[in-house]
Design a protein around this motif. Sequence first.
Motif, PDB file in Angstrom:
ATOM      1  N   ASN A   1      39.405  40.814  42.397  1.00  0.00           N
ATOM      2  CA  ASN A   1      40.697  40.488  41.796  1.00  0.00           C
ATOM      3  C   ASN A   1      41.659  39.920  42.831  1.00  0.00           C
ATOM      4  OD1 ASN A   1      39.662  41.598  39.449  1.00  0.00           O
ATOM      5  ND2 ASN A   1      40.704  43.555  39.706  1.00  0.00           N
TER       6      ASN A   1
ATOM      7  N   ALA B   1      43.132  36.020  43.164  1.00  0.00           N
ATOM      8  CA  ALA B   1      44.565  35.730  43.175  1.00  0.00           C
ATOM      9  C   ALA B   1      44.945  34.945  44.427  1.00  0.00           C
ATOM     10  CB  ALA B   1      45.362  37.031  43.095  1.00  0.00           C
TER      11      ALA B   1
ATOM     12  N   TRP C   1      44.056  27.244  39.217  1.00  0.00           N
ATOM     13  CA  TRP C   1      43.097  27.903  38.334  1.00  0.00           C
ATOM     14  C   TRP C   1      41.677  27.408  38.547  1.00  0.00           C
ATOM     15  CZ3 TRP C   1      43.144  32.293  35.990  1.00  0.00           C
ATOM     16  CH2 TRP C   1      44.372  32.918  35.789  1.00  0.00           C
TER      17      TRP C   1
ATOM     18  N   VAL D   1      40.499  29.632  41.176  1.00  0.00           N
ATOM     19  CA  VAL D   1      40.256  30.977  40.649  1.00  0.00           C
ATOM     20  C   VAL D   1      38.891  31.056  39.977  1.00  0.00           C
ATOM     21  CG1 VAL D   1      40.944  32.665  38.893  1.00  0.00           C
ATOM     22  CG2 VAL D   1      42.670  31.621  40.356  1.00  0.00           C
ATOM     23  N   THR D   2      38.625  30.148  39.028  1.00  0.00           N
ATOM     24  CA  THR D   2      37.371  30.194  38.292  1.00  0.00           C
ATOM     25  C   THR D   2      36.180  29.841  39.170  1.00  0.00           C
ATOM     26  OG1 THR D   2      37.751  27.928  37.497  1.00  0.00           O
ATOM     27  CG2 THR D   2      38.451  29.750  36.073  1.00  0.00           C
TER      28      THR D   2
ATOM     29  N   PHE E   1      37.618  34.919  34.789  1.00  0.00           N
ATOM     30  CA  PHE E   1      39.067  34.911  34.676  1.00  0.00           C
ATOM     31  C   PHE E   1      39.576  33.709  33.882  1.00  0.00           C
ATOM     32  CE2 PHE E   1      38.773  37.365  38.777  1.00  0.00           C
ATOM     33  CZ  PHE E   1      39.270  38.549  38.272  1.00  0.00           C
TER      34      PHE E   1
ATOM     35  N   LEU F   1      46.031  37.072  35.887  1.00  0.00           N
ATOM     36  CA  LEU F   1      44.600  36.859  35.721  1.00  0.00           C
ATOM     37  C   LEU F   1      44.145  37.581  34.462  1.00  0.00           C
ATOM     38  CD1 LEU F   1      43.423  37.672  39.369  1.00  0.00           C
ATOM     39  CD2 LEU F   1      43.416  35.394  38.347  1.00  0.00           C
TER      40      LEU F   1
ATOM     41  N   TYR G   1      41.193  38.812  31.925  1.00  0.00           N
ATOM     42  CA  TYR G   1      39.770  39.128  31.943  1.00  0.00           C
ATOM     43  C   TYR G   1      39.500  40.138  30.831  1.00  0.00           C
ATOM     44  CZ  TYR G   1      40.926  43.572  34.237  1.00  0.00           C
ATOM     45  OH  TYR G   1      41.422  44.817  34.526  1.00  0.00           O
TER      46      TYR G   1
END
Length: 377
Positions: free
Chosen positions: A156, A160, A225, A228-229, A235, A255, A257
Amino acid sequence: MFHSNLMKGTVVAVAMLTAPAAFAQDDVTLPKTMIWTSYDLGSTGYVEASAMADALDKKFGTAVRLTPSGTAIGRLLPLVRGRANFGFMGNEILFASDGTYEFAAADWGPQDLRVLMGRPAAVGLVAGNDTDVETMADLKGASVGFVEASPSTTMNTEAALAFAGLTPDDVEKVMYPGYGAMMSAFVAGEVDVVPVTTTVAALREAEAGRGFHWLDMSADDAEGWKRVTGRASLFQPITMTKGAGISEENPAELLGYSYPQLTTLATTDEDEVYNLLKALDQAYPDYKDANAVMANWKLEESGRTPSGAPFHPGAIKYLKERGIWTEADQAWNDQRIAEIEKNKEMWAAATKAAKEQGISSDGWVAFWEQYRTENAQ
């Protein structure tokens, strides 16, 4: 390796678990008994699993026995060994599918898991009001809390940080032996930033003391993003309007999920999965008020990708009937299955290479992690 040595017996074993006479009601056919694994006693996941199990008993006469565990291995092992039908899981199903963290051990490896549904949830970073960290752009050099031996919490935080174009090397990592210790340190003002869900009670203590604010991750930041992915495909952007320090007037962009996620093996019978999801959908009015977040199990929200593992064909069949499953969901699912198949191929190749190179059991995890990194693309 569990996914090769035990799967052959799993279908038979699970069939035995559901062997007691099944019966139909409201166009649903369920076994008289089922066994589910769940998070430990007292956890949100256990409360939610209990509420669903109670609803199935009252509406359909199906008795569900819960086997709680405080560890990822403890929740997954009964499924793999055919001692449980389904499990209420967290992010560990992503790690199990990929063969990472505790599932990188030589007797595990990538697991063929599938999801039926997952409650939308959110996690993000909060910063103390007494720090200079106002937005995600201010994170570089800040002290950030990490929890030892907690892959989900670490993922997590790393996701972030990736949104901000950072890695753990760009911040001051402060390690804690447990999540509670980290939150106590945050309340006391000993660390600038911590990863947290919107319902953690310790935030109320911080609110009454140093104060805190959420670090927003705007859905409009496409590049953020994408990072992030790229770090974790489970997420997606989510805007929260309820929770500590959050309201309709002061939402938080975090985020998104799924937690918990009702999970089973890919080999579980399609009709069995179809009927269970249909039953849970019909029983929704009987469990939706069990706690403050239970209403988020509404199938229009819980039956959508992304998730920690692909959705099961039996679940997809019912979701299509309900008009919930989309082409975008199917595209995500197909891609995730392809990723898992690639991981399984890499695992087999790495196992062969390790044997040829004389890699000891003690050196396997490091060997696999390096092999996977070098061959993932």
